[in-house]
Design a protein around this motif. Structure first.
Motif, mmCIF file in Angstrom:
data_model
loop_
_atom_site.group_PDB
_atom_site.id
_atom_site.type_symbol
_atom_site.label_atom_id
_atom_site.label_comp_id
_atom_site.label_asym_id
_atom_site.label_seq_id
_atom_site.Cartn_x
_atom_site.Cartn_y
_atom_site.Cartn_z
ATOM 1 N N VAL A 124 22.414 -16.973 51.985
ATOM 2 C CA VAL A 124 22.603 -15.840 51.076
ATOM 3 C C VAL A 124 22.524 -14.547 51.882
ATOM 4 O O VAL A 124 21.616 -14.355 52.693
ATOM 5 N N GLU A 125 23.488 -13.675 51.648
ATOM 6 C CA GLU A 125 23.544 -12.404 52.360
ATOM 7 C C GLU A 125 22.501 -11.428 51.820
ATOM 8 O O GLU A 125 22.053 -11.531 50.673
ATOM 9 N N GLU A 126 22.105 -10.463 52.664
ATOM 10 C CA GLU A 126 21.207 -9.405 52.223
ATOM 11 C C GLU A 126 21.805 -8.692 51.012
ATOM 12 O O GLU A 126 22.984 -8.345 51.014
ATOM 13 N N GLY A 127 20.997 -8.474 49.994
ATOM 14 C CA GLY A 127 21.479 -7.857 48.764
ATOM 15 C C GLY A 127 22.042 -8.852 47.787
ATOM 16 O O GLY A 127 22.366 -8.502 46.655
ATOM 17 N N GLY A 128 22.167 -10.111 48.208
ATOM 18 C CA GLY A 128 22.664 -11.165 47.329
ATOM 19 C C GLY A 128 21.522 -11.974 46.742
ATOM 20 O O GLY A 128 20.415 -12.026 47.289
ATOM 21 N N SER A 129 21.775 -12.611 45.619
ATOM 22 C CA SER A 129 20.776 -13.445 44.967
ATOM 23 C C SER A 129 21.480 -14.536 44.180
ATOM 24 O O SER A 129 22.422 -14.269 43.431
ATOM 25 N N LEU A 130 21.028 -15.753 44.365
ATOM 26 C CA LEU A 130 21.600 -16.905 43.688
ATOM 27 C C LEU A 130 20.656 -17.317 42.559
ATOM 28 O O LEU A 130 19.511 -17.700 42.817
ATOM 29 N N PHE A 131 21.118 -17.179 41.321
ATOM 30 C CA PHE A 131 20.341 -17.624 40.160
ATOM 31 C C PHE A 131 20.751 -19.045 39.816
ATOM 32 O O PHE A 131 21.936 -19.349 39.712
ATOM 33 N N ILE A 132 19.773 -19.931 39.631
ATOM 34 C CA ILE A 132 20.044 -21.333 39.301
ATOM 35 C C ILE A 132 19.356 -21.659 37.981
ATOM 36 O O ILE A 132 18.145 -21.482 37.847
ATOM 37 N N ASP A 133 20.140 -22.142 37.005
ATOM 38 C CA ASP A 133 19.574 -22.415 35.689
ATOM 39 C C ASP A 133 19.081 -23.865 35.586
ATOM 40 O O ASP A 133 19.150 -24.640 36.544
ATOM 41 N N ARG A 134 18.568 -24.225 34.421
ATOM 42 C CA ARG A 134 17.963 -25.547 34.249
ATOM 43 C C ARG A 134 18.973 -26.676 34.301
ATOM 44 O O ARG A 134 18.591 -27.842 34.429
ATOM 45 N N ASP A 135 20.258 -26.366 34.214
ATOM 46 C CA ASP A 135 21.303 -27.378 34.323
ATOM 47 C C ASP A 135 21.839 -27.515 35.743
ATOM 48 O O ASP A 135 22.779 -28.269 35.986
ATOM 49 N N GLY A 136 21.251 -26.765 36.680
ATOM 50 C CA GLY A 136 21.686 -26.847 38.062
ATOM 51 C C GLY A 136 22.875 -25.978 38.394
ATOM 52 O O GLY A 136 23.422 -26.081 39.503
ATOM 53 N N THR A 137 23.281 -25.112 37.481
ATOM 54 C CA THR A 137 24.410 -24.221 37.732
ATOM 55 C C THR A 137 23.907 -22.934 38.368
ATOM 56 O O THR A 137 23.038 -22.253 37.821
ATOM 57 N N ALA A 138 24.461 -22.599 39.529
ATOM 58 C CA ALA A 138 24.078 -21.397 40.259
ATOM 59 C C ALA A 138 25.137 -20.326 40.070
ATOM 60 O O ALA A 138 26.336 -20.616 40.064
ATOM 61 N N THR A 139 24.704 -19.085 39.926
ATOM 62 C CA THR A 139 25.603 -17.933 39.837
ATOM 63 C C THR A 139 25.159 -16.901 40.849
ATOM 64 O O THR A 139 23.972 -16.556 40.907
ATOM 65 N N GLU A 140 26.107 -16.413 41.657
ATOM 66 C CA GLU A 140 25.773 -15.451 42.701
ATOM 67 C C GLU A 140 25.835 -14.025 42.164
ATOM 68 O O GLU A 140 26.725 -13.672 41.386
ATOM 69 N N TYR A 141 24.896 -13.202 42.608
ATOM 70 C CA TYR A 141 24.815 -11.789 42.232
ATOM 71 C C TYR A 141 24.778 -10.929 43.492
ATOM 72 O O TYR A 141 24.235 -11.342 44.520
ATOM 73 N N GLY A 142 25.311 -9.717 43.393
ATOM 74 C CA GLY A 142 25.130 -8.707 44.427
ATOM 75 C C GLY A 142 26.069 -8.831 45.603
ATOM 76 O O GLY A 142 27.069 -8.117 45.684
ATOM 77 N N LYS A 143 25.765 -9.706 46.521
ATOM 78 C CA LYS A 143 26.572 -9.954 47.707
ATOM 79 C C LYS A 143 26.886 -11.445 47.801
ATOM 80 O O LYS A 143 26.428 -12.230 46.992
ATOM 81 N N ASP A 144 27.665 -11.816 48.834
ATOM 82 C CA ASP A 144 28.140 -13.194 48.938
ATOM 83 C C ASP A 144 27.032 -14.179 49.308
ATOM 84 O O ASP A 144 26.030 -13.819 49.941
ATOM 85 N N ALA A 145 27.262 -15.422 48.933
ATOM 86 C CA ALA A 145 26.467 -16.553 49.419
ATOM 87 C C ALA A 145 27.437 -17.617 49.913
ATOM 88 O O ALA A 145 28.633 -17.605 49.576
ATOM 89 N N TYR A 146 26.916 -18.556 50.696
ATOM 90 C CA TYR A 146 27.743 -19.615 51.273
ATOM 91 C C TYR A 146 27.037 -20.951 51.126
ATOM 92 O O TYR A 146 25.818 -21.054 51.333
ATOM 93 N N VAL A 147 27.808 -21.975 50.745
ATOM 94 C CA VAL A 147 27.322 -23.346 50.739
ATOM 95 C C VAL A 147 28.038 -24.076 51.866
ATOM 96 O O VAL A 147 29.271 -24.065 51.931
ATOM 97 N N VAL A 148 27.265 -24.679 52.761
ATOM 98 C CA VAL A 148 27.792 -25.276 53.990
ATOM 99 C C VAL A 148 27.436 -26.764 53.998
ATOM 100 O O VAL A 148 26.260 -27.121 54.070
#
Length: 478
Positions: free
Chosen positions: A263-287
């Motif tokens: 997750v990039e600086e200024g970014g935040s990944l919210f993950i709900d109880r169903d396992g769905t993540a939503t990115e906020y602010g700046k980019d994130a990467y799944v590798v």
């Protein structure tokens, strides 16, 4: 009756008021538990006592600071949109300047937070402090501050590990930024022998600075993950690929696949109880490394071909429970040399037509009566437009059913500063996001607690400047 929130006030005055409030609370509430552990509580002295909670929910931040948009969404998800909850911040060291409680200062501005307690724990033994254990177990959200993740890894096997796990188990949540982001993955790059750069990790994936802790926290739907932070700013794609290769080669994960989440600086990944993540602010990467590396050995450069990468721009969702098999691009490392442009690429597989749909504003839409109608669009909705003058306001009508939470994330171009408001059917502001500066992204969330389905209005307003560059707001309904 919903209470309308005010429009933006001069930020210097608001910031000064917040500092005075936080400082006053800090002076009143600071109390050392013993020589090592330090406790500061803001907000109400009594904890919330409630039979059930609606989480879990998680926030994974690229830098140490709390991101209000994702913490707000986590708080709303955990409390089900009603009542309030308690937050505990865990830190391995005290800030060297400024407020003694920067994370709690921000948390106390979030609707639904009853109290926020900061514990500074400087020794591994503090993980068995009885008052720490009591405070954490009474909380509904635990946030790990930035700092040194090796100190957090030392809490493995202590009472503190079990107490944090109990918060998630009762429907609460966990999160963190920077070092606190690292410790929230099941495979933790612990940095106990110092930090490693991408160049060093690619030259030798068994560099002495690459050490891992496993078996600390195992959050639902997050198996096989290694978190990394400050991702683009500090050029950490290469080292994350080395971490993934090590995890697969050394059997730190099951099923022969390891997933890096950077997750990039200024970014935040919210993950709900169903396992769905939503990115906020700046980019994130799944590798994803889903096969053995061609070469991963001590004192030899890494060779690892065909690593799959998903780039998550703000507003993008990623399903950790049902992990996708499409939408990724490929990058390789050969002899310790990473392919060019690892942070963007054209997906080699097409996930087909995306769910949800888009709507571009049509003027005039400066009032609720002339709002563009997005009520029939499926989630996620992508709403776009431009700020055509310094006084422009764009309204979009959105429907929301009882018990549902709308999360809005807006990417704002550098040409202007725009603010975001969520209005009820009577035009009252019930949520807002007013980040400062041209190009500052905006995000908010709102949970409908009333019965039935209501109509709300997304109001994007020019605060400073204007131009033809478009903004883009993603609205998810969960």
């Amino acid at each position: 009756m919903a209470r309308s929130l005010p429009r933006r006030v001069p930020r210097r005055a608001a910031a000064a008021a917040l500092v005075v409030t936080a400082l006053t609370a800090s002076l009143v509430s600071q109390q050392p538990a013993h020589a090592a552990a330090q406790r500061v509580r803001l907000g109400n002295a009594a904890d919330v006592d409630r039979a059930s909670w609606s989480g879990p929910a998680f926030t994974m931040n690229g830098a140490g600071a709390v991101v209000p948009a994702t913490l707000s969404r986590a708080v709303d998800a955990i409390r089900g949109g009603t009542g309030s909850l308690d937050v505990v911040v865990l830190a391995g060291s005290a800030p060297t300047s400024g407020s003694a409680t920067p994370e709690c200062d921000t948390a106390m501005t979030v609707t639904g937070v009853n109290s926020c307690t900061t514990w500074t724990l400087s020794t591994a033994a503090d993980g068995n402090d009885s008052q720490v254990d009591s405070d954490v177990r009474k909380a509904e959200f635990v946030y790990f501050a930035g700092g040194d993740q090796c100190r957090y890894a030392a809490w493995k096997g202590t009472a503190l590990e079990a107490s944090v796990e109990s918060v998630v188990a009762k429907g609460g949540g966990s999160g963190g930024g920077s070092a606190g982001h690292h410790v929230n993955s099941p495979v933790v790059y612990d940095a106990c022998n110092g930090s490693v750069t991408s160049a060093e990790a690619l030259a030798d994936p068994y560099d002495r600075a690459i050490t891992f802790t496993t078996g600390l926290f195992q959050w639902p739907d997050y198996a096989g993950v290694i978190n990394d932070s400050h991702f683009v700013t500090r050029d950490r794609m290469g080292r994350t690929m080395a971490f993934v290769a090590r995890a697969v080669k050394d059997g730190l994960v099951t099923g022969g696949a390891a997933w890096g989440v950077g997750v990039e600086e200024g970014g935040s990944l919210f993950i709900d109880r169903d396992g769905t993540a939503t990115e906020y602010g700046k980019d994130a990467y799944v590798v994803l490394g889903d096969h053995q590396p061609e070469q991963a050995a001590p004192r030899k450069p890494l060779t690892y071909s065909g690593v799959k990468i998903w780039r998550l721009a703000p507003g993008t969702a990623f399903d950790f429970r049902h992990r996708p098999t499409c939408g990724y691009y490929l990058r390789s490392v050969v002899g310790g040399v990473l392919d060019a442009d690892p942070y963007s690429g054209t997906p080699v597989t097409d996930c087909g037509s995306p769910t949800g749909s888009a709507l571009t504003e049509s003027e005039p839409n400066d009032t609720r009566d002339t709002a563009d109608d997005a009520t029939a669009l499926p989630s996620p909705k992508v709403l776009t437009g431009t700020m055509k003058s310094a006084t422009d306001r764009d309204h979009f009508a959105v429907g929301l059913a009882s018990g549902r939470t709308a999360a809005v994330s807006c990417a704002v171009p550098a040409a202007y500063d725009a603010d975001l408001y969520w209005l009820d059917s009577a035009g009252r502001t019930v949520a807002r996001s007013v980040n400062d500066g041209a190009g500052a992204d905006e995000a908010l969330s709102f949970t409908r607690t009333a019965s039935g389905t209501g109509t709300y209005y997304l109001d994007v307003e020019a605060y400073s400047g204007y131009g033809t560059a478009p903004y883009s707001c993603t609205v998810t309904d969960a």
